[in-house]
Design an enzyme around this catalytic site. Structure first.
Site, PDB file in Angstrom:
ATOM      1  CB  SER A  15      -0.943  -6.172  -6.662  1.00  0.00           C
ATOM      2  OG  SER A  15      -1.093  -6.337  -5.264  1.00  0.00           O
ATOM      3  CG  HIS A  42       1.832  -4.200  -4.539  1.00  0.00           C
ATOM      4  ND1 HIS A  42       0.500  -3.879  -4.732  1.00  0.00           N
ATOM      5  CD2 HIS A  42       2.540  -3.101  -4.901  1.00  0.00           C
ATOM      6  CE1 HIS A  42       0.409  -2.646  -5.198  1.00  0.00           C
ATOM      7  NE2 HIS A  42       1.633  -2.153  -5.309  1.00  0.00           N
ATOM      8  CG  ASP A 134       0.093   1.042  -6.409  1.00  0.00           C
ATOM      9  OD1 ASP A 134       0.163   2.250  -6.696  1.00  0.00           O
ATOM     10  OD2 ASP A 134       1.080   0.370  -6.056  1.00  0.00           O
TER      11      ASP A 134
END
Length: 334
Positions: A15, A42, A134
């Site tokens: 991310s 992401h 995540d």
């Protein structure tokens, strides 16, 4: 087409700070890697992504944007498409518009889970730089199915939250700097997996994987089977969330949330509501004063003036509250 045999699949999730980590990771990959590598980063849903080209130039392995249905080949890097999940299924790539997870598509948990379901002992999960959590549940899924889990060393990550959460959750087998991960994979490739045990299917994991492979608003899979109602609502669709366990939730149409991501979504909702309230109070002050000036020093004029003073007081209190909670340069999403 490569003549080498696909020995397994490596799923990589990142991310914030992930591009730098992926460049160093790609640069350390061996040329003869017998794994296919799937990468989920992401990115905003509408943003064009040049990540495949960046990864391709960074190391010896070819990297391309993932295409739905293409065969997984050893020594090849497949990069997720913005606003689509990247999954592995029966030796092929799946590019899906299944429900978002933690507000993301592609979601790292979805990628890791698909590798856990389809590759078991031959699956490897790598979690790189990023915020929130995540990928933690996905690493847990890979580990539960006999696969190997690796996290970027927190000190090596620009944003260490994701690796730290995974380490704290005890779902990481090994930690290493991003540039050293390729050597770890080369070492893993020398393992003898001839006597690996085929595990019984995990029904909940299989169902979640099917949900991720579905369409955006698919109702083919019944998420209510995953757990009891939690009493919370989904930030994406306002539907009821089912409690999978104390750390994760999923709504009827499939949107998934971890507890930390759900808390962050609630913070965002509260902040947005406060800014809307502040704007409304400011407009109320202006309109009340305008009406008071228009009707003059009459009884109704005093009512308008009092309303303006009351709204101004509330506006000042709320403004002070927002100033305490938000950096002086304003909310990050403005």
């Amino acid at each position: 087409m490569s003549e080498r045999v696909l020995q397994g699949v490596v799923a990589v999730g990142a991310s914030a700070g992930g591009v730098e980590a992926l460049v160093r990771f790609a640069g350390g990959l061996p040329e003869d890697l017998p794994y296919a590598v799937l990468v989920a980063l992401h990115v905003p849903a509408s943003a064009p992504s040049a990540l495949a080209g960046i990864v391709d130039r960074a190391g010896p392995l070819p990297a391309t944007t993932a295409v739905d249905g293409e065969r997984l080949e050893p020594g090849h890097v497949y990069v997720a498409v913005p606003n689509r999940h990247l999954l592995a299924h029966r030796g092929r790539v799946v590019v899906s518009k299944g429900p978002s997870e933690n507000g993301h598509r592609p979601a790292i948990n979805a990628l890791f889970r698909s590798v856990a379901v389809n590759y078991q002992h031959r699956g490897v999960g790598i979690l790189l730089s990023g915020v929130l959590d995540d990928g933690v549940l996905g690493l847990g899924a890979i580990r539960a199915r006999g696969g190997t889990t690796i996290a970027q060393e927190p000190a090596d990550a620009l944003f260490p939250d994701m690796p730290c959460h995974a380490i704290e959750a005890d779902v990481v087998d090994t930690e290493a700097p991003a540039a050293k991960l390729g050597q770890l994979l080369a070492d893993l490739a020398t393992r003898d997996l001839a006597e690996e045990t085929i595990l019984e299917p995990d029904k909940r994991m299989d169902l979640e994987n099917r949900i991720a492979m579905g369409t955006h608003f698919s109702t083919e899979q019944d998420a209510e089977r995953l757990g009891p109602p939690s009493g919370y609502t989904c930030p994406d669709c306002n539907g009821s969330l089912m409690e999978l366990d104390i750390r994760s939730y999923r709504c009827r149409v499939g949107h998934a949330w971890t507890a930390d991501a759900l808390l962050k979504a609630r913070d965002d909702e509260v902040e947005k509501a406060l800014w809307i309230a502040l704007r409304s109070l400011e407009e109320k002050v202006k309109l009340s004063r305008k009406m008071a000036d228009r009707v003059g020093p009459t009884g109704i004029g005093q009512v308008y003036a009092a309303a303006a003073e009351e709204a101004e007081h509330a506006m000042n209190v709320l403004s002070d509250r927002l100033a305490e909670a938000i950096p002086p340069w304003g909310p990050l999403d403005e």
